[in-house]
Structure formats: structure tokens, C-alpha cells
Enzyme design. Structure first.
Site, mmCIF file in Angstrom:
data_model
loop_
_atom_site.group_PDB
_atom_site.id
_atom_site.type_symbol
_atom_site.label_atom_id
_atom_site.label_comp_id
_atom_site.label_asym_id
_atom_site.label_seq_id
_atom_site.Cartn_x
_atom_site.Cartn_y
_atom_site.Cartn_z
ATOM 1 N N GLU A 179 -7.002 -10.563 -46.672
ATOM 2 C CA GLU A 179 -7.769 -9.707 -45.876
ATOM 3 C C GLU A 179 -9.239 -10.163 -44.731
ATOM 4 O O GLU A 179 -9.390 -10.999 -45.101
ATOM 5 C CB GLU A 179 -9.571 -9.069 -47.200
ATOM 6 C CG GLU A 179 -10.259 -8.318 -46.875
ATOM 7 C CD GLU A 179 -11.604 -7.998 -47.922
ATOM 8 O OE1 GLU A 179 -12.274 -7.310 -47.766
ATOM 9 O OE2 GLU A 179 -11.836 -8.802 -47.976
ATOM 10 N N ASN A 193 -17.326 1.369 -47.542
ATOM 11 C CA ASN A 193 -17.102 0.278 -47.368
ATOM 12 C C ASN A 193 -16.522 -0.199 -46.796
ATOM 13 O O ASN A 193 -15.676 -1.436 -46.580
ATOM 14 C CB ASN A 193 -17.699 -1.176 -48.617
ATOM 15 C CG ASN A 193 -18.444 -0.248 -49.823
ATOM 16 O OD1 ASN A 193 -18.074 -0.148 -50.770
ATOM 17 N ND2 ASN A 193 -19.920 -0.620 -49.227
ATOM 18 N N ALA A 194 -17.704 -0.493 -45.433
ATOM 19 C CA ALA A 194 -16.625 -1.556 -44.078
ATOM 20 C C ALA A 194 -15.696 -0.606 -43.470
ATOM 21 O O ALA A 194 -14.654 -1.453 -42.677
ATOM 22 C CB ALA A 194 -15.652 -3.102 -44.282
ATOM 23 N N ARG A 197 -16.600 16.725 -39.378
ATOM 24 C CA ARG A 197 -15.593 16.504 -38.557
ATOM 25 C C ARG A 197 -15.209 15.870 -38.551
ATOM 26 O O ARG A 197 -14.120 15.529 -37.499
ATOM 27 C CB ARG A 197 -16.729 16.860 -37.138
ATOM 28 C CG ARG A 197 -17.181 18.602 -36.767
ATOM 29 C CD ARG A 197 -17.990 18.789 -36.096
ATOM 30 N NE ARG A 197 -18.760 18.950 -35.477
ATOM 31 C CZ ARG A 197 -19.968 18.514 -35.965
ATOM 32 N NH1 ARG A 197 -20.549 19.638 -36.879
ATOM 33 N NH2 ARG A 197 -20.920 17.981 -35.177
ATOM 34 N N HIS A 208 -22.793 -0.823 -54.589
ATOM 35 C CA HIS A 208 -21.060 -0.273 -52.735
ATOM 36 C C HIS A 208 -21.631 0.979 -53.004
ATOM 37 O O HIS A 208 -21.462 1.523 -51.753
ATOM 38 C CB HIS A 208 -19.960 -1.121 -53.165
ATOM 39 C CG HIS A 208 -20.118 -2.348 -52.638
ATOM 40 N ND1 HIS A 208 -20.247 -2.985 -54.135
ATOM 41 C CD2 HIS A 208 -20.146 -3.125 -51.395
ATOM 42 C CE1 HIS A 208 -20.671 -4.989 -53.109
ATOM 43 N NE2 HIS A 208 -20.075 -4.687 -52.277
ATOM 44 N N ASP A 224 -14.072 -6.588 -56.358
ATOM 45 C CA ASP A 224 -14.639 -7.997 -55.163
ATOM 46 C C ASP A 224 -15.225 -9.187 -55.745
ATOM 47 O O ASP A 224 -16.707 -8.851 -54.670
ATOM 48 C CB ASP A 224 -14.900 -6.268 -54.237
ATOM 49 C CG ASP A 224 -15.276 -7.168 -52.687
ATOM 50 O OD1 ASP A 224 -13.778 -8.195 -52.429
ATOM 51 O OD2 ASP A 224 -15.565 -6.715 -51.641
ATOM 52 N N ILE A 243 -22.103 -9.087 -49.588
ATOM 53 C CA ILE A 243 -21.251 -10.299 -49.710
ATOM 54 C C ILE A 243 -19.973 -9.763 -50.031
ATOM 55 O O ILE A 243 -18.429 -9.756 -49.926
ATOM 56 C CB ILE A 243 -21.087 -11.653 -49.999
ATOM 57 C CG1 ILE A 243 -22.115 -12.149 -49.179
ATOM 58 C CG2 ILE A 243 -20.245 -12.121 -49.927
ATOM 59 C CD1 ILE A 243 -23.495 -13.185 -49.508
ATOM 60 N N GLY A 244 -19.905 -9.384 -51.881
ATOM 61 C CA GLY A 244 -18.940 -9.065 -52.037
ATOM 62 C C GLY A 244 -19.733 -8.089 -53.539
ATOM 63 O O GLY A 244 -21.754 -8.338 -54.291
#
Length: 403
Positions: A140, A234-235, A242, A265, A287, A325-326
Site C-alpha cells: 500500500e 477513506n483517504a 456532481r 471509518h 485494516d 491510523i487503522g
């Protein structure tokens, strides 16, 4: 006659999002599910499950670690012995069994350029005694958008024009260890990177994440060979009516997408939206990080994060910030959360940690209760709590033998 033939009876099978009242035959010697119609009553060990549920062994697609083990620390700068690395991975594999997981991929988040070739080889596919099977690595990073870095360290991020994947990860690692790559498709050189990976390493699944890409940029990446979205919402850019961004790709039927159903999350309504967008392509991930299974409070950082980490239940943030963070959620907990949050049935949630992941990763040996697949099972009660885990046709964990 196969004298190792066994049969689960008086049970419900998880098949394509439904609970089916049906016996399941399998061979302990071959370690495979066998066709029902081959056999009669003689020579079969029948196991009465008293109405419990049989699912394929869960597949853990994205975990950064658990119970004090973070994969960025493995073989760091050669400081860790192979024996110690093996011990830590074995411990992770044993913990996974207790949550119904029979196979898993290890995620390596963004680290320094010279660390990838030291960490990734330690995650080569292998089996463990009394542990879930490691199927390889998910890298990742570092080809992520700095504006969507999340907890990844900005100084370590790269663009595909700066370094090739072969130099970064190592050619042999790309051939034998790396099974999944998350990248941002809008970065300079990402289009060429996707093409290179597809041509040279076609077994590697390309997923889009940590990205500010538009819907159109994401669609081009899918057309070039990307297959999935990493922890969508997420991220990534938010879903806008639109400008839908990567999240809008869930409606196209062209990609799988992972979500983190830990109640932190994603809002339950967004989880519901995701599952209904495409039930056969929705994938649950934990995660999880190394703080899973550890006490709440402040903990040190690691190869990905310099700052200290603050754990509150399943929620972990960089100390003094709101940056997630996770998660510290487990995969069986994700399944139960999905039922509670969305109102789906248990088999629909289980599909997101078994069949859908197997399809996404091109996994033909496991993930589905059909003849010829591995006899890897998780036995559940009606609420989705793990009672037993089986691998290769034999019981390897039960509630009374927790690691």
C-alpha cells in the site's frame, strides 16, 4: 471408498449470500470439498452441527499487523533474525484462526525506499503449523497522493516517474510475493505503471486508493486493468453528486471495493450504501494494526508512523490529531457489525469476506463451498460468533483452544 470422508450435517451453508440447509461432504486426506452425490451412508464420519452455520474460511485481505506485530518492523535494516520474523508471523497466523480466518495477505504501508526489499521478502506465501496460511503481500504505497496520505508518511511517498516498481519492490518479489498493489491513478506515470504491472506481472491485482482522482481518471485506470478500490471513502475524495470521484465507480459494476465496517471509518448508512451498490463486489477489510489486541492508551510509532499512537477501543489515531491510523477490529467482528449496521443477513455479510475476496484476488482454491475447493471452514452460531475453524478438512481451532 475414501475412509477419511466426513460430512457436516444438520447445518446451514453460506452460499452466495444465502443460508442453505444442506449437508457438506469433504475429505480429510485430500483436504478438499467433495461432491455430495458420490457417496452413500457407509464409511462416512457424520458431524452433527446442531443447526450451526458453515462458511468458507474467512480471507483477511488487508491487515498491517496485530497483537504487537507490525509488518513494517519485519527484518527492518536486517536487525531481526529470520527465526524471530517467522515466530511473529506464526503468532499472527494463530490469532487469525481464532477469528475464522484461514488465509491472509499482509499489508505493508509506505516505508522508506530502501526498506521495501527488506520487508517484502519476509512475507512470501507459506503455511504455518496450526495457523492461517499467508498468501503474500499487499503493498500500500508509496505511489499515493500526498493530499490523501492519511497516516502514511509524506516524506516516503513517490510518484511512478521517480522510481520503477521493479527497483522499488524487487523483480523476484513482484513475481512471487506481491499479490496486491494500491496506487493513486492520477499521479504522473500511474497510467504507464498500471500498464507495466499488467504486462509483466499479470497476477498482481491493482487497486486504487489514497487518491484524489476524479471518476473519469478512475474509470481510465479500470479500463487499463485496475480491479479494485482500497478502503473506499477513506483517504479518497468524498462522494459528491456532481463529482463522484473514485467512490462513484462502485456503481459501474467494473471493480471490487473494500470497506472497513468497524463503526469508526464509515457511518452505518454509508456501509449500507456500499453493500447495496454491488453485493458481489463489496469486500470487508479490517485494516488492523499492531495495536489490535493490546490495551488502550498511548503506544509508540513504527516504520510507517514516527508519532505516538492513541488507542481507544477499535479506534487508533496519531496522538494529538484526528488522523485515523487503522483499526483494531477483527474480521469476524466486521461481519457481525455489517449485520447490525445494515440489516443484511449473516450470509450476505460473510460473502464479503469469502467469495467476493476470492473472486477479486483470482483465488481458485478457497473462498467458496464447492467441490474441489479447499476444505477450509468456519463454524458459526446464529449471531456470527466463531465456534470452530477448520483447515484442510481438520479442526484447527475451537472456542476452548484460543491462542
Amino acid at each position: 471408498m475414501d475412509r477419511s470422508l466426513r460430512c457436516f450435517t444438520n447445518c446451514l451453508l453460506c452460499i452466495q449470500g444465502e443460508l442453505v440447509a444442506q449437508d457438506l461432504y469433504f475429505s480429510a486426506d485430500a483436504g478438499l470439498i467433495t461432491p455430495n452425490y458420490y457417496y452413500r451412508s457407509e464409511g462416512v464420519e457424520r458431524i452433527d452441527l446442531n443447526g450451526r452455520i458453515v462458511a468458507p474460511g474467512y480471507l483477511e485481505l488487508q491487515t498491517n499487523g496485530t497483537h504487537g506485530v507490525h509488518f513494517t518492523r519485519l527484518a527492518k535494516a536486517g536487525a531481526e533474525s529470520p527465526q524471530e520474523t517467522e515466530r511473529k508471523l506464526h503468532e499472527v497466523s494463530r490469532v487469525e484462526l481464532s477469528h475464522g480466518v484461514t488465509a491472509w495477505w499482509a499489508t505493508v504501508p509506505t516505508v522508506a525506499v530502501d526498506e521495501w526489499t527488506k520487508i517484502v521478502p519476509a512475507l512470501k506465501p507459506r503455511t504455518f503449523a496450526s495457523g492461517a496460511e499467508l498468501l503474500g503481500a499487499h503493498v500500500e504505497g508509496p505511489f499515493l497522493n500526498p493530499s490523501k496520505k492519511g497516516a502514511h508518511k509524506a516524506d516516503y511517498l513517490q510518484t511512478p516517474t521517480e522510481i520503477s516498481p521493479v527497483k522499488l519492490y524487487g523483480r523476484e518479489n513482484l513475481k512471487d510475493v506481491v499479490k496486491l498493489v494500491t496506487l493513486a491513478p492520477e499521479l504522473p506515470g500511474s497510467t504507464a505503471l498500471i500498464g507495466q504491472l499488467q504486462e509483466e506481472f499479470p497476477h498482481v491485482v491493482i487497486s486504487l486508493g489514497h487518491s484524489a482522482a476524479t471518476f473519469e481518471e478512475g474509470l481510465v485506470a479500470l479500463q487499463l486493468g485496475a480491479r479494485a478500490l482500497t478502503h473506499v471513502f477513506n483517504a479518497t475524495s468524498p462522494l459528491h453528486h456532481r463529482n463522484p470521484g473514485l467512490a462513484g465507480l462502485m456503481a459501474t459494476g467494473k471493480c471490487y471495493f473494500s470497506v472497513i465496517p468497524d463503526g469508526i471509518h464509515l457511518h452505518p448508512a454509508v456501509l449500507t450504501l456500499s453493500m447495496r451498490a454491488d453485493p458481489k463486489k463489496c469486500v470487508f477489510i479490517t485494516d488492523s494494526i499492531e495495536l489490535a489486541g493490546l490495551p488502550d492508551g498511548v503506544h509508540p510509532g513504527h516504520g510507517q508512523i514516527d508519532q505516538r499512537q492513541y488507542k481507544q477501543g477499535n479506534k487508533v489515531t496519531i496522538e494529538g490529531t484526528d488522523t485515523l491510523i487503522g483499526s483494531c477490529c477483527t474480521l469476524d467482528e466486521c461481519v457481525r457489525n455489517a449485520v447490525a449496521f445494515t440489516g443484511c443477513n449473516l450470509a450476505e455479510a460473510i460473502q464479503c469476506v469469502t467469495e467476493n475476496i476470492a473472486d477479486m484476488m483470482g483465488e481458485t482454491k478457497r473462498g467458496t463451498l464447492e467441490p474441489g475447493r479447499r476444505a477450509d471452514f468456519v463454524i458459526l452460531d446464529q449471531e456470527g460468533y466463531v465456534q470452530e475453524t477448520w483447515m484442510g478438512g481438520s479442526k484447527v481451532w475451537s472456542g476452548s483452544s484460543a491462542p
